[in-house]
Scaffold this motif. Structure first.
Motif, PDB file in Angstrom:
ATOM      1  N   PRO A  27       0.819  -1.211   0.000  1.00  8.62           N
ATOM      2  CA  PRO A  27       0.000   0.000   0.000  1.00  8.62           C
ATOM      3  C   PRO A  27       0.855   1.265   0.000  1.00  8.62           C
ATOM      4  O   PRO A  27       2.031   1.223   0.373  1.00  8.62           O
ATOM      5  CB  PRO A  27      -0.813  -0.113   1.292  1.00  8.62           C
ATOM      6  N   GLY A  29       2.514   4.619   1.164  1.00 12.23           N
ATOM      7  CA  GLY A  29       2.939   5.053   2.487  1.00 12.23           C
ATOM      8  C   GLY A  29       3.756   4.001   3.211  1.00 12.23           C
ATOM      9  O   GLY A  29       4.287   4.250   4.298  1.00 12.23           O
ATOM     10  N   LYS A  32       7.955   2.166   0.011  1.00 12.60           N
ATOM     11  CA  LYS A  32       8.522   1.593  -1.213  1.00 12.60           C
ATOM     12  C   LYS A  32       9.472   2.560  -1.923  1.00 12.60           C
ATOM     13  O   LYS A  32      10.562   2.174  -2.332  1.00 12.60           O
ATOM     14  CB  LYS A  32       7.399   1.166  -2.180  1.00 12.60           C
ATOM     15  N   ALA A  34      11.034   5.121  -0.591  1.00 14.79           N
ATOM     16  CA  ALA A  34      12.198   5.309   0.279  1.00 14.79           C
ATOM     17  C   ALA A  34      13.163   4.125   0.147  1.00 14.79           C
ATOM     18  O   ALA A  34      14.384   4.303   0.114  1.00 14.79           O
ATOM     19  CB  ALA A  34      11.737   5.465   1.728  1.00 14.79           C
ATOM     20  N   LEU A 189      10.119   2.775  14.547  1.00 17.90           N
ATOM     21  CA  LEU A 189       9.101   3.568  15.244  1.00 17.90           C
ATOM     22  C   LEU A 189       8.650   2.872  16.530  1.00 17.90           C
ATOM     23  O   LEU A 189       8.526   1.650  16.592  1.00 17.90           O
ATOM     24  CB  LEU A 189       7.895   3.805  14.329  1.00 17.90           C
ATOM     25  N   ALA A 262      13.857  -1.670   8.677  1.00 15.00           N
ATOM     26  CA  ALA A 262      13.558  -0.242   8.603  1.00 15.00           C
ATOM     27  C   ALA A 262      14.406   0.402   7.521  1.00 15.00           C
ATOM     28  O   ALA A 262      15.617   0.209   7.483  1.00 15.00           O
ATOM     29  CB  ALA A 262      13.835   0.431   9.942  1.00 15.00           C
ATOM     30  N   LYS A 264      14.606   3.571   7.266  1.00 12.57           N
ATOM     31  CA  LYS A 264      15.290   4.606   8.049  1.00 12.57           C
ATOM     32  C   LYS A 264      16.176   3.913   9.068  1.00 12.57           C
ATOM     33  O   LYS A 264      15.718   3.010   9.778  1.00 12.57           O
ATOM     34  CB  LYS A 264      14.252   5.462   8.803  1.00 12.57           C
TER      35      LYS A 264
HETATM   36  P1  GDP Z   1       5.441   4.524  -0.669  1.00 12.67           P
HETATM   37  O1  GDP Z   1       4.135   5.194  -0.885  1.00 12.67           O
HETATM   38  O2  GDP Z   1       5.270   3.071  -0.326  1.00 12.67           O
HETATM   39  O3  GDP Z   1       6.412   4.733  -1.791  1.00 12.67           O
HETATM   40  O4  GDP Z   1       6.064   5.167   0.660  1.00 12.67           O
HETATM   41  P2  GDP Z   1       7.227   6.254   0.807  1.00 12.67           P
HETATM   42  O5  GDP Z   1       8.536   5.676   0.423  1.00 12.67           O
HETATM   43  O6  GDP Z   1       6.808   7.490   0.114  1.00 12.67           O
HETATM   44  O7  GDP Z   1       7.240   6.451   2.380  1.00 12.67           O
HETATM   45  C1  GDP Z   1       6.167   7.002   3.071  1.00 12.67           C
HETATM   46  C2  GDP Z   1       6.676   7.726   4.303  1.00 12.67           C
HETATM   47  O8  GDP Z   1       7.239   6.796   5.230  1.00 12.67           O
HETATM   48  C3  GDP Z   1       7.795   8.715   3.982  1.00 12.67           C
HETATM   49  O9  GDP Z   1       7.572   9.869   4.765  1.00 12.67           O
HETATM   50  C4  GDP Z   1       9.039   7.989   4.413  1.00 12.67           C
HETATM   51  O10 GDP Z   1      10.067   8.870   4.805  1.00 12.67           O
HETATM   52  C5  GDP Z   1       8.541   7.181   5.586  1.00 12.67           C
HETATM   53  N1  GDP Z   1       9.347   5.973   5.842  1.00 12.67           N
HETATM   54  C6  GDP Z   1       9.750   5.036   4.944  1.00 12.67           C
HETATM   55  N2  GDP Z   1      10.466   4.063   5.547  1.00 12.67           N
HETATM   56  C7  GDP Z   1      10.510   4.374   6.858  1.00 12.67           C
HETATM   57  C8  GDP Z   1      11.098   3.732   8.018  1.00 12.67           C
HETATM   58  O11 GDP Z   1      11.730   2.675   7.972  1.00 12.67           O
HETATM   59  N3  GDP Z   1      10.907   4.358   9.210  1.00 12.67           N
HETATM   60  C9  GDP Z   1      10.216   5.534   9.323  1.00 12.67           C
HETATM   61  N4  GDP Z   1      10.109   6.054  10.539  1.00 12.67           N
HETATM   62  N5  GDP Z   1       9.653   6.134   8.269  1.00 12.67           N
HETATM   63  C10 GDP Z   1       9.787   5.586   7.059  1.00 12.67           C
END
Ligand code: GDP
Length: 286
Positions: A27, A29, A32, A34, A189, A262, A264
């Motif tokens: 889904p 957010g 992916k 990142a 988190l 993670a 991050k």
């Molecule tokens: P996508 O829609 O699956 O491509 O998700 P994104 O890569 O845009 O990530 C959504 C949000 O989650 C962003 O604000 C990222 O910085 C955050 N995020 C991604 N991975 C992590 C993680 O391992 N830890 C934390 N705390 N935030 C993360």
């Protein structure tokens, strides 16, 4: 002349083998974008200039390398002191990852369609080696998010199950099934659920989805006699009385792993070692 086997050795070193393909689903957010950005920045191929414009509307294909210390299935006994590691960093293992939009409306047209196309492809260039399904483990406490995530995963597993069952019937040669990694992201988190409960929650929710689907099929076939509800429309065994678990899918050869990590804080032990365990999973598929 030169012995034949040496020719083979040199040929193998010179011709770079087709990279293996992985599909990144989940889904929106979940992390992916990142993840793909991180892999590209870690990759010894370096980040591509154009990829800074990743959007969540289209699917992108990246080619990255596995860190030389991550073992592959064909090289699993390699130790850190192995001199071949030096070789490996000169000639890193490459793989390709296709990132797809996870937004509800685009799922059927892009994520699932991509999965269907890649899963049924016989071309080695596009053949699928594995699926990485990414979830936000801090968001699963929310009922709606859990339901949405489980529905998507259910649909992904159903495509793979249909493929596995279909092949058993028609073809004599049984190709390796496509394994699934549920990448339990955001373990850094506070509110993140540990991978074990992510697994339980997803299994319980998929069970609910499956039961309501079976009931729907039964109601429909009672309404109209001509409607033939196909067995393989139900995930897991036909007997939806039993409780769903990912291990049920091993009967048809589909292995599902739920592994924490993670994006991050990559490489930090306390956050499930960052993305290391996912890279190890990729390595075991190669
Ligand atoms: P996508 O829609 O699956 O491509 O998700 P994104 O890569 O845009 O990530 C959504 C949000 O989650 C962003 O604000 C990222 O910085 C955050 N995020 C991604 N991975 C992590 C993680 O391992 N830890 C934390 N705390 N935030 C993360």
């Amino acid at each position: 002349g030169v012995p034949v086997f040496l020719h083979l050795v040199f040929y193998r070193a010179a011709a770079s083998p087709p990279s293996s393909n992985f599909l990144l689903l989940g889904p929106s957010g979940a992390g992916k974008t990142a993840f793909t950005t991180l892999l590209e920045s870690k990759s010894s191929l370096g980040p591509k200039k154009s990829t800074s414009t990743h959007t969540s509307q289209t699917s992108t294909l990246i080619t990255v390398t596995l860190p030389p210390t991550v073992p592959t299935a064909s090289n699993r006994y390699r130790s850190v002191n192995d001199p071949s590691l030096k070789e490996a960093s000169k000639n890193p293992v490459k793989y390709r990852l296709r990132d797809t939009p996870g937004h509800g409306k685009l799922r059927a047209s892009q994520g699932i369609a991509e999965l269907q196309a890649m899963a049924t492809s016989t071309d080695t260039k596009t053949k699928l080696r594995g699926v990485i399904f990414m979830v936000d483990t801090a968001a699963l406490v929310d009922e709606a998010t859990l339901r949405d995530t489980a529905t998507y995963l259910h649909d992904v597993l159903l495509v793979l199950q249909k493929r596995a069952l279909g092949k058993g019937k028609s073809s004599t040669k049984r190709a390796a099934e496509i394994p699934v990694l549920v990448a339990a992201n955001k373990q850094d988190l506070f509110t993140a659920l540990p991978p074990g409960s992510v697994r339980e929650k997803l299994e319980a929710e998929i069970d609910r989805i499956r039961k309501s689907k079976t009931k729907g099929l039964m109601d429909a076939s009672m309404d109209s006699a001509e409607l033939d509800a196909e067995d393989d429309d139900v995930l897991g065994d036909d007997d939806a009385q039993s409780v769903f678990s990912f291990t049920l899918l091993e009967q048809v050869g589909i292995k599902v792993d739920v592994t924490g990590g993670a994006v991050k804080g990559d490489q930090q032990e306390e956050f499930g070692s960052g993305v290391r365990r996912w890279e190890e999973w990729v390595g075991m598929c190669l």
